[in-house]
Design a protein around this motif. Sequence first.
Motif: not given
Length: 201
Positions: A9-12, A16-25, A56-60
Motif C-alpha cells: 500500500a505504501e509503495i503504491m 501514485a502520488t508521484e504520478y499525480l504530482n508530475k501530471k497536475y499542479n 475524491i480522485v481515484e488513481v488506477r
Amino acid sequence: MSKDKNNAAEIMREKATEYLNKKYNDTFTAKGYTSSNWAYDYSSITFTPKSFPSSIVEVRAYKNDDDSYTFKDNYFKCFMNNDAVDFFKEFLKDAEVKVRFPNTIWSDELGGASTFSEWQSIGNCTVDSYFITNNTLSDDVMNSIVESIAKQNVSGTVTFITTAYENKLKSEDLDNILNNQDKFISEKYEYYINSDFKPEK
C-alpha cells in the motif's frame, strides 16, 4: 493489515502520488488503497486534492510485464466541472446547471485534452447534464436543447428537472438531489445522446 500489505500500500501510494504530482499542479492527500485481485487487474488509490477538498480522485495502477506501472486517473472530473457547467449553461441561461462525468471515463480516454473545451472540440466528449428550473419546459424547447447539444458532438444523458427549490438546489450536491427526488423534484424528463451524437428519448 499484514506487513506485506502495508508495504504494498505504501509503495503504491508513493508511485501514485508521484504520478499525480508530475501530471497536475495540485497537492494530493492519500485516503485509501485497494489491491488488485482476481476481479480487478489494477490497484486503486484514492486521494483528496487540495484545490477540490470535497472531491475524491481515484488513481488506477496497472502492473506491466516488466514490473513497471501504467496509471490512469479521474482528476479531470474536478478541473473540467466548472467549464462543463458554463458550456451547458449556454443552452439554457436561466437554468441552474449541474454535470456529471460517467464513471466509465478515465484520463487516457480524453484524447490528450487538458481542458473541457479541448475535449469537446475533439469530438468524443461524454457528459451527463442536468438543467434545473422552476417551470416545466415545453417538449419543443427540450428537444431543441438536446439537438443543439448533440450538434456540438457531446454525448450523454440530458435531464430536465422541475423544482420549487431552484435557488436551494444551487448549493445542493447532485447526488443528494437525485437521492431525494420526492423532496426536491416535481418533474423529470430524460433524453440520451448516443455515441453517434443522435438524440434519443
